[in-house]
Structure formats: structure tokens, C-alpha cells
Design an enzyme around this catalytic site. Structure first.
Site, short mmCIF file in Angstrom:
data_model
loop_
_atom_site.label_atom_id
_atom_site.label_comp_id
_atom_site.label_asym_id
_atom_site.label_seq_id
_atom_site.Cartn_x
_atom_site.Cartn_y
_atom_site.Cartn_z
N THR A 69 12.86 -18.71 -9.67
CA THR A 69 13.06 -20.12 -10.00
C THR A 69 11.89 -21.00 -9.56
O THR A 69 11.51 -21.93 -10.26
CB THR A 69 14.36 -20.63 -9.32
N THR A 125 15.22 -15.81 -5.52
CA THR A 125 16.07 -15.66 -4.34
C THR A 125 17.13 -14.56 -4.48
O THR A 125 17.62 -14.06 -3.48
CB THR A 125 16.79 -16.99 -4.01
N ASP A 126 17.46 -14.18 -5.74
CA ASP A 126 18.57 -13.24 -5.93
C ASP A 126 18.35 -11.89 -5.24
O ASP A 126 19.26 -11.33 -4.65
CB ASP A 126 18.83 -13.00 -7.42
N ASP A 131 12.42 -12.94 -13.46
CA ASP A 131 13.60 -13.35 -12.70
C ASP A 131 13.87 -12.18 -11.75
O ASP A 131 13.80 -11.01 -12.16
CB ASP A 131 14.78 -13.55 -13.66
N SER A 132 14.18 -12.47 -10.50
CA SER A 132 14.25 -11.36 -9.53
C SER A 132 15.45 -10.45 -9.77
O SER A 132 15.55 -9.40 -9.12
CB SER A 132 14.22 -11.88 -8.10
N GLN A 168 31.56 -4.91 6.27
CA GLN A 168 31.78 -6.09 5.42
C GLN A 168 31.72 -7.36 6.27
O GLN A 168 31.53 -8.45 5.73
CB GLN A 168 33.13 -5.99 4.72
N1 ASP Z 1 17.65 -15.94 -10.72
C1 ASP Z 1 16.61 -16.47 -9.90
C2 ASP Z 1 15.79 -15.31 -9.35
O1 ASP Z 1 16.22 -14.68 -8.44
C3 ASP Z 1 17.14 -17.31 -8.80
C4 ASP Z 1 16.11 -17.90 -7.88
O2 ASP Z 1 14.92 -17.69 -7.96
O3 ASP Z 1 16.52 -18.66 -7.01
O4 ASP Z 1 14.74 -15.02 -9.86
#
Ligand code: ASP
Length: 328
Positions: free
Chosen positions: A12, A86-87, A54-55, A266
């Protein structure tokens, strides 16, 4: 001026486009120069595009290539910043920490919840803080997000829309970037740096839940080389024969097949102790390995790395000890 390599992988942070339309990877470095010109006052930066994904598309093959790239380029630099979605940022941080043991330079992963080109983006501060951490922070793989620096293999993503997207439930932060930037010591590395970029992704993660039919993981076992069990609490799972849902036979079968089983919890805080309850004890008897206080991501990625680089007793020892500060 310190020399910092900025490697872009996507996410993102570097995307452009208007929500709710899907965010598309945009022209990242142009936007960085426009939106964060002061980065060049902090360090002498070199930009490199590794990927623009996108990750959710990140895979072990890309981790290996990224580790090789960093190992090759880092001797020319004082540190590196890796921009990432972030994913799967936590998994990439784990992978790099295991593949670059003995690293004597900071490698700082960062990302953002809102694209750099947008108003109120968190990307600007995250980038400035990440470069600051790559200059002054500990010499290991870290994650810089929302004014905090974390050990890379200890983080998990906890928020989809808040700016404090990560936490590190079982390890103190390695830095706070408030009015002053303060950092603590990093991993005390034993031995010299050695790139170990191989991974074996034939791993399965089994999360236990009430009602789980043991026949399902039983059918999967012959297809995997390593099993990570995300058990209840201290490392527990159903073991009563009464309703036909005992999972103890999974541990027995895994042993017969030579599939190592690593048990994590968990519960996010504290660690697994297989000696505490009956079911955990049964798993231990059948050779299950305690993952201690490792995150689930760290356990899965460490299993991939362990399988590709060790076997037998050496693999067990590798999984049991702390390799890059991932377990206490
Ligand atoms: N879907 C995005 C990713 O992981 C989310 C992000 O970057 O925050 O590439």
C-alpha cells in the site's frame, strides 16, 4: 553521510489510486522524492525496485531472491530499508532474519496503511523513521512502524486500518521514535554472517478448534515435510477418545512418517509448555517440539528454513533454539 539502500517490494505504501477502487502499484520512487524530500538529508540513498506487488503475492522463492540481493548489495551500504505490504510483512521479516544470520547491518522493513501519495498517509513518517533506524538502530532484521522499532521475527499484524498495525507480544520494542529516537541493543550474534537462502515450503499449519475432524489433518500428513500446530494455551489439543476427535494419533503418525511437529500457541503472550497438561505431554512423548513463545509466522517460516538446511536431530535442535532472537 551514511549510505542506505532502499529496496521496494510493493504494498500500500507505494500504491496509487482512489479507494474504494483497488489500489495499484504506482511509480514509487518519484512519489518518495516528491513527498519525502528530507530523506536525502538523512542519508545518501540508493533506490532499487525488487518487485511491485501486493504482499499477498509474496512467496518463499521471492524471500530467497530478496535475501540474496541484500547479501550481495549490503557490503556497499551501512544498512537497508525494505518497503513492503503489511499483510505478509511479518513473514518476510522472519524469513530474512533466518536467511541472513550473523548480519552486522540493520535491515529495516516498513510499510504503510495509507499510500504515500495520499493526505494523512502514515508512509511519510514510517519511511523517515525506517531510514533513521537503518542508520542508528540495531544490526539485525527489524520492523519500523508507527514510531516503534520491533525485532522482525517477533511481530504480528494486529490492525487493518489503525496506524499501529503491528505488535510484538513477547518481546520488548527495540526502539521508540518519538521526539528523540532511542534504540536498544540488537541480537548478540554468535559467529560470522552466512547467507542461507534455501527454504522448503512443504509445511502445513494446523490450527486446532473444537470440532476439528482428525481425518482431515491425517490425510494431509503424507503430503507435508513439516507440521506446525497452533494449539490451545500451553500447547493443548483434544485427546479424549470419547467423541472420536482425539488428535493424539496425528502426532503418532507424524512421528512414523518422520514429519517434525512444532507446537505454538493460539494465545499471543507467553509460551508453550508441553509438560503442563496431559495432551501436551502426549504430543511430547511422540516427539513434538515446543515452539516456546515464537509467533505463528516465525514458527512456519523457521520450519521452512530448518527443513531446507537441517535434518534429523540437527533440525530438532535448530527448531528448539533461538537462531535470530525469535524465541526467548
Ligand atoms: N494488501 C496490502 C499489502 O500487503 C496491504 C498493505 O500494504 O498494507 O500489500
Amino acid at each position: 553521510m551514511k549510505k542506505i539502500l532502499l529496496v521496494h517490494t510493493g504494498g500500500t505504501l507505494g500504491m496509487s489510486g482512489r479507494r474504494p477502487d483497488a489500489l495499484k502499484p504506482g511509480s514509487f520512487f518519484r512519489t518518495v522524492r516528491e513527498r519525502v524530500p528530507e530523506l536525502t538529508e538523512l542519508a545518501s540513498l540508493e533506490f532499487e525496485v525488487f518487485s511491485n506487488i501486493d504482499s499477498c503475492e509474496m512467496q518463499p522463492e521471492l524471500w530467497s531472491k530478496l535475501a540474496e540481493r541484500l547479501a550481495k548489495r549490503l557490503p556497499e551500504f551501512d544498512g537497508a530499508v525494505v518497503t513492503h505490504g503489511t499483510d505478509t510483512l511479518a513473514e518476510t521479516a522472519c524469513a530474512l532474519s533466518f536467511m541472513l544470520p550473523g548480519l552486522k547491518k540493520p535491515v529495516v522493513l516498513t510499510g504503510a496503511q495509507r499510500p504515500l501519495g495520499e493526505i494523512r498517509s502514515d508512509a511519510r513518517l514510517n519511511l523517515i523513521d525506517a531510514v533513521t533506524s537503518a542508520i542508528h538502530g540495531p544490526r539485525e532484521v527489524t520492523v519500523c512502524f508507527d514510531s516503534h522499532l520491533y525485532r522482525g521475527n517477533r511481530v504480528r499484524k494486529v490492525s487493518i486500518a489503525e496506524y499501529d498495525a503491528f505488535d510484538s507480544p513477547n518481546h520488548p520494542v527495540l526502539g521508540t521514535l518519538g521526539v528523540d529516537a532511542r534504540f536498544s541493543e540488537g541480537v548478540a550474534w554468535e559467529g560470522r554472517f552466512k547467507l542461507t537462502a534455501q527454504l522448503d515450503p512443504r509445511v502445513f499449519l494446523l490450527r486446532i478448534f473444537p470440532g476439528l475432524d482428525p481425518a482431515i489433518p491425517m490425510a494431509i500428513l503424507p503430503r507435508v515435510k513439516g507440521l506446525v500446530v497452533e494449539a490451545y494455551g500451553a500447547g493443548n489439543f483434544p485427546s479424549s477418545k470419547e467423541l472420536g476427535r482425539s488428535l493424539t494419533p496425528i502426532f503418532e503418525r507424524a512421528k512414523d512418517l518422520g514429519v517434525p511437529v512444532l507446537v505454538v500457541s493460539q494465545a499471543h503472550r507467553n509460551g508453550v509448555d508441553l509438560s503442563q497438561y496431559e495432551s501436551g505431554n502426549a504430543a511430547r512423548t511422540h516427539g513434538a517440539i515446543s515452539g516456546g513463545d515464537m509467533t505463528v509466522s516465525a514458527a512456519v517460516v523457521k520450519m521452512m528454513h530448518g527443513l531446507a538446511n537441517h535434518s534429523g536431530d540437527a533440525l530438532r535442535k535448530y527448531l528448539e533454539r533461538s537462531v535470530a532472537g525469535e524465541r526467548t
